[in-house]
Design a protein around this motif. Structure first.
Motif, PDB file in Angstrom:
ATOM      1  N   GLU A 146       0.656  -1.246   0.145  1.00 31.81           N
ATOM      2  CA  GLU A 146      -0.087   0.071  -0.010  1.00 31.81           C
ATOM      3  C   GLU A 146       0.802   1.335  -0.206  1.00 31.81           C
ATOM      4  N   TYR A 147       2.095   1.368   0.715  1.00 30.25           N
ATOM      5  CA  TYR A 147       2.678   2.650   0.933  1.00 30.25           C
ATOM      6  C   TYR A 147       4.067   2.388   0.349  1.00 30.25           C
ATOM      7  N   GLY A 148       4.624   1.484  -0.092  1.00 31.63           N
ATOM      8  CA  GLY A 148       5.897   1.408  -0.886  1.00 31.63           C
ATOM      9  C   GLY A 148       7.075   1.346   0.162  1.00 31.63           C
ATOM     10  N   MET A 149       6.813   0.874   1.523  1.00 28.46           N
ATOM     11  CA  MET A 149       7.772   0.748   2.410  1.00 28.46           C
ATOM     12  C   MET A 149       7.121  -0.075   3.555  1.00 28.46           C
ATOM     13  N   SER A 150       8.279  -0.755   4.118  1.00 26.32           N
ATOM     14  CA  SER A 150       7.650  -1.667   5.306  1.00 26.32           C
ATOM     15  C   SER A 150       7.581  -0.560   6.640  1.00 26.32           C
ATOM     16  N   PRO A 151       6.653  -1.377   7.526  1.00 25.25           N
ATOM     17  CA  PRO A 151       6.237  -0.466   8.802  1.00 25.25           C
ATOM     18  C   PRO A 151       7.557   0.246   9.246  1.00 25.25           C
ATOM     19  N   THR A 152       8.738  -0.695   9.448  1.00 19.95           N
ATOM     20  CA  THR A 152       9.888   0.014   9.893  1.00 19.95           C
ATOM     21  C   THR A 152      10.479   1.184   9.418  1.00 19.95           C
ATOM     22  N   GLU A 153      10.461   0.864   8.089  1.00 18.88           N
ATOM     23  CA  GLU A 153      11.043   2.149   7.300  1.00 18.88           C
ATOM     24  C   GLU A 153      10.048   3.326   7.355  1.00 18.88           C
TER      25      GLU A 153
END
Length: 308
Positions: free
Chosen positions: A275-282
């Protein structure tokens, strides 16, 4: 230092506006010196994040809790009282001039609902649930980041964000106090409201159909025709947006997953990154420096090795 900490302002007892239309401050204090009873000629929105504080408004004391917000009208005497000075006292303060409010109300009377409600009811304090609190919290930080930045179109963007926040607060209080719930407006809006309030619960087509006494096929076509998305995709986007707002706080991610309807980290991770193009950590690291990440960051895992 946290990127958000750089947005903090040093508390000042100044009670007049420097800007013509609005000013927004983020404060975090320990052992705050007493603030005397005062009033001013603009509207003050006060968003409480943390601390042990009561606020005296018009002779009445209000004990505030995290997530509460207050609207203090012009010429209304008020003062905060810190009960436990050893606890951090964190809050946002948004000042809006009378002229700016008047111009907004010329465009739509919806901007004036909250102010009129406070004026007639003398009720200055409003509570919010977790989702609402996270939404307001994220919006305020976004406005501050825009104010402190230097991107093209900054002034226009800040005004759009301020106006959007004010409309959001007006709608929130209207929906809490309206005698006829907005759910009666349409089946689609009613289902959307239900989904927003039950993100932690099972939200299958069968459950929704039973709740609203229509067929699940009718609901499926209703969403497809209205927004071009299947119901399950709409629900997933709502859950991801709620997690995205909340993930910057101190609540462990494992608890957020349950709170917003995800059953395992692996599926959440894949959906979030898609959805956002990055991981939760990133995503969290993009808002904090490494040494100042909240403790709940430790709860964010990396992608499973089997993930593509």
């Amino acid at each position: 230092m946290s990127k958000r900490n750089t947005l903090q302002a040093v508390f000042s007892t100044r009670q007049h506006m420097i800007s013509q239309d609005f000013e927004l401050y983020y404060y975090s204090d320990l052992h705050l010196k007493p603030v005397s009873l005062h009033s001013h000629d603009y509207y003050e929105f006060y968003f409480f994040l943390e601390g042990d504080v009561s606020i005296l408004i018009n002779g009445r004391s209000h004990l505030v809790s995290p997530g509460d917000f207050l609207l203090i009208p012009p010429d209304t005497p008020h003062s905060p009282s810190v009960i436990n000075p050893d606890k951090p006292y964190r809050r946002f303060v948004l000042w809006i001039s009378r002229d700016y409010c008047a111009r907004l109300m010329d465009t739509s009377t919806a901007y004036g609902y909250l102010m009129q409600y406070v004026a007639t009811s003398k009720n200055y304090l409003f509570s919010s649930d977790t989702v609402t609190f996270n939404t307001i919290h994220t919006r305020l930080f976004s406005i501050l980041e825009e104010i402190r930045g230097n991107r093209f179109g900054k002034d226009a963007k800040v005004r759009l964000e301020i106006d959007s926040l004010l409309l959001y607060l007006n709608r929130l209080v209207h929906d809490q106090n309206a005698s006829v719930s907005p759910r009666s407006d349409s089946l689609y809006e009613s289902i959307c409201d239900y989904i927003s309030e039950h993100l932690a619960d099972e939200l299958s087509l069968s459950v929704l159909a039973g709740e609203f006494f229509v067929s699940k096929f009718y609901i499926a076509h209703l969403f497809k025709d209205t927004i071009g998305l299947p119901v399950h995709q709409y629900i997933l986007k709502k859950r991801l947006a709620a997690c995205k707002n909340a993930i910057l706080g101190s609540v462990p991610v494992s608890r957020l997953l349950v709170q917003y309807g995800f059953h395992d980290y692996s599926s959440f991770y894949r959906a979030f990154k898609k959805e956002y193009g990055m991981s939760p950590t990133e995503y969290r690291q993009s808002h904090f420096t490494a040494e100042d990440l909240p403790e709940s960051t430790q709860d964010i895992q990396t992608a499973p090795e089997s993930d593509p």
